[in-house]
Scaffold this motif. Sequence first.
Motif, PDB file in Angstrom:
ATOM      1  N   ILE A 369       0.958  -1.075   0.010  1.00 38.16           N
ATOM      2  CA  ILE A 369       0.152  -0.096  -0.147  1.00 38.16           C
ATOM      3  C   ILE A 369       0.853   1.289   0.041  1.00 38.16           C
ATOM      4  N   ILE A 370       1.928   1.202   0.860  1.00 41.02           N
ATOM      5  CA  ILE A 370       2.972   2.461   1.001  1.00 41.02           C
ATOM      6  C   ILE A 370       3.463   2.717  -0.607  1.00 41.02           C
ATOM      7  N   LYS A 371       3.715   1.545  -1.157  1.00 39.50           N
ATOM      8  CA  LYS A 371       4.296   1.566  -2.520  1.00 39.50           C
ATOM      9  C   LYS A 371       3.404   2.327  -3.660  1.00 39.50           C
ATOM     10  N   GLU A 372       2.005   1.733  -3.665  1.00 40.21           N
ATOM     11  CA  GLU A 372       0.917   2.104  -4.366  1.00 40.21           C
ATOM     12  C   GLU A 372       0.872   3.633  -3.997  1.00 40.21           C
ATOM     13  N   GLY A 373       0.725   3.929  -2.967  1.00 38.24           N
ATOM     14  CA  GLY A 373       0.668   5.508  -2.515  1.00 38.24           C
ATOM     15  C   GLY A 373       1.571   6.551  -3.124  1.00 38.24           C
ATOM     16  N   LEU A 374       2.753   5.989  -2.860  1.00 36.91           N
ATOM     17  CA  LEU A 374       4.064   6.773  -3.411  1.00 36.91           C
ATOM     18  C   LEU A 374       4.087   6.746  -4.779  1.00 36.91           C
ATOM     19  N   GLN A 375       3.836   6.041  -5.459  1.00 36.99           N
ATOM     20  CA  GLN A 375       3.748   5.823  -6.784  1.00 36.99           C
ATOM     21  C   GLN A 375       2.653   6.826  -7.468  1.00 36.99           C
ATOM     22  N   ARG A 376       1.331   6.675  -6.700  1.00 36.84           N
ATOM     23  CA  ARG A 376       0.379   7.844  -7.000  1.00 36.84           C
ATOM     24  C   ARG A 376       0.876   9.227  -6.805  1.00 36.84           C
TER      25      ARG A 376
END
Length: 388
Positions: A369-376
């Motif tokens: 989730i952290i990765k998805e958030g930072l990608q966005r």
Amino acid sequence: MKALNQVAVDIPRSGIRSILDEAANYRDVVHLEIGQPDFPTPAHIIEAAHKALLDGFTGYSPNAGLPSVRKAFADYLMKTHNIEVSADQIVVTVGAMGALFNAFMATLNPGDEVLVPNPGYPNYRMAISLMHAVSVPYRLDVSKHGFSLNVEHIESLITEKTKAIVLNSPSNPTGMVATSDQVEALVAVAHRHHVYLISDEAYDQMLFSARHVSPLSFDPDGNVFGMYSCSKTYSMAGWRVGFIVAPKRISPLMAKLQEAYCSCAPTVSQKAAEAALVGEQTCVEAMREAYRQRVEYACALCEQMNIEYVRPSGAFYLMVKLPNHISMTSDDFALALVKSVQLAVAPGSTFGSQGEGFVRLSLCCSESIIKEGLQRLHKVFANPSVLR
Ligand SMILES: Cc1ncc(COP(=O)(O)O)c(C=O)c1O
């Protein structure tokens, strides 16, 4: 109808609330705004609460809390922080927030000034204004290596009206951890100026490298109040248990004040907290390690994506700097972020003027989730025209 309490009416709503409300309109939202541990409360604590209910712990407890729980917390302080206080200095509260509220009630008269960190936990300002007292923000210094405490600056803000200084280490939202020298110096400042030091240690177990140093180590029975919580340490946010450690001459007043707004902390939750405090602490170590890894992971991703951030030394938040080419307030940016890419973060300005130009990411979620958030976030930083 007669007027409502104007202070209550005028207290600004938290910026995080507006983000939550907006996020409720979308699907597939990545939630990095709320500072709520995502781990379940460890099973042995839940079992102890179940047993306590069956054993009849369903009524009120004494205002200051069950004697066995106060004793368990005194032992915890000795074991974990080498601080010696007696059980009669301890009041069991409705979370650390109940402890803070109690301390403000016990110390503040209308018009008194309280020095509070900026950026800092917004609830200090809310509670202080409900006492008809005044928050005076002190800035935390900032560099890429972290936020830090500036004791000289804090001392320079003390006036005749100053009644108390709030210290929050480790800090929400910055992850700042005060050094032992700084804590000792702040205790000395508080002594010199005869003001109270209200030390919010809700994250006392959430440090990744340094050791936690409480002002109580330097002053266990003078003018320091220590505030603690089971919410983060044992992933017990909804149980609502915290603790005040107060000077001996003041703790009876604090016990009395419990009567005025909650009578006592929930009795079953106190029994759960007792089990947490006296039981195996491996769950605490495991959760701390998980938060440490998430912080490392998030920082490494920010480096890779060229996202500017400030490294935290404790707690579980990450302050990310808005790039110069984004000329929006953090409030507007956070709102547009939810609308445009369904990423929910806390606007920095919610934590005070020095939080402007930042957003806070709460790392209470899995690495994916952290990765998805930072990608966005990266996508928006690279192309702000996607913002609506
Ligand atoms: C700095 C700080 N102090 C106090 C609290 C309140 O914690 P509790 O759940 O124990 O009331 C929080 C909660 O997020 C916090 O971040």
